[in-house]
Write a protein that holds these residues in place. Sequence first.
Motif, mmCIF file in Angstrom:
data_model
loop_
_atom_site.group_PDB
_atom_site.id
_atom_site.type_symbol
_atom_site.label_atom_id
_atom_site.label_comp_id
_atom_site.label_asym_id
_atom_site.label_seq_id
_atom_site.Cartn_x
_atom_site.Cartn_y
_atom_site.Cartn_z
ATOM 1 N N GLY A 233 -0.615 -3.864 -3.799
ATOM 2 C CA GLY A 233 -1.485 -2.707 -3.588
ATOM 3 C C GLY A 233 -0.730 -1.397 -3.599
ATOM 4 N N SER A 234 0.334 -1.319 -4.371
ATOM 5 C CA SER A 234 1.199 -0.131 -4.379
ATOM 6 C C SER A 234 1.196 0.516 -5.758
ATOM 7 N N SER B 32 0.827 -1.205 0.000
ATOM 8 C CA SER B 32 0.000 0.000 0.000
ATOM 9 C C SER B 32 0.866 1.262 0.000
#
Length: 126
Positions: free
Chosen positions: A30-31, A7
């Motif tokens: 999720g980056s 993230s």
Amino acid sequence: YGAYLQSSAYSAISYSTMVGVNSYGLYLTGSDTNTVSYSFILGGADGLGLASGSDANAISYSTLTAAINSGFLADASDRNSVTRSYMAAARYGARLQNGADDNMISLSTMAGSRATPLPIRQTLSG
């Protein structure tokens, strides 16, 4: 993992070495919108892995290698770019799968021992 981003957004890695003995050299989950440049990435399974919607990341002037699977893996991650880089592994230089859409690899070398150094697998549901 040599390095793990979860993230994360707008981070930059440059002139670095990342080694993951049993997994990934660099793993993003999720980056979005991160950059990797002028780096050496070595993983046991995969070199650089993008997963779970890691979108719009840019990799350039880097070496992505792995002992087993893929130098570069995009799994369900979109709009990423790899430019002027070298990707190599025992199986595939680069692998795009599970809805990894609108990714771009340019001015790069891919090397693997399978029939094609760049397999593209799409999973459709419904």
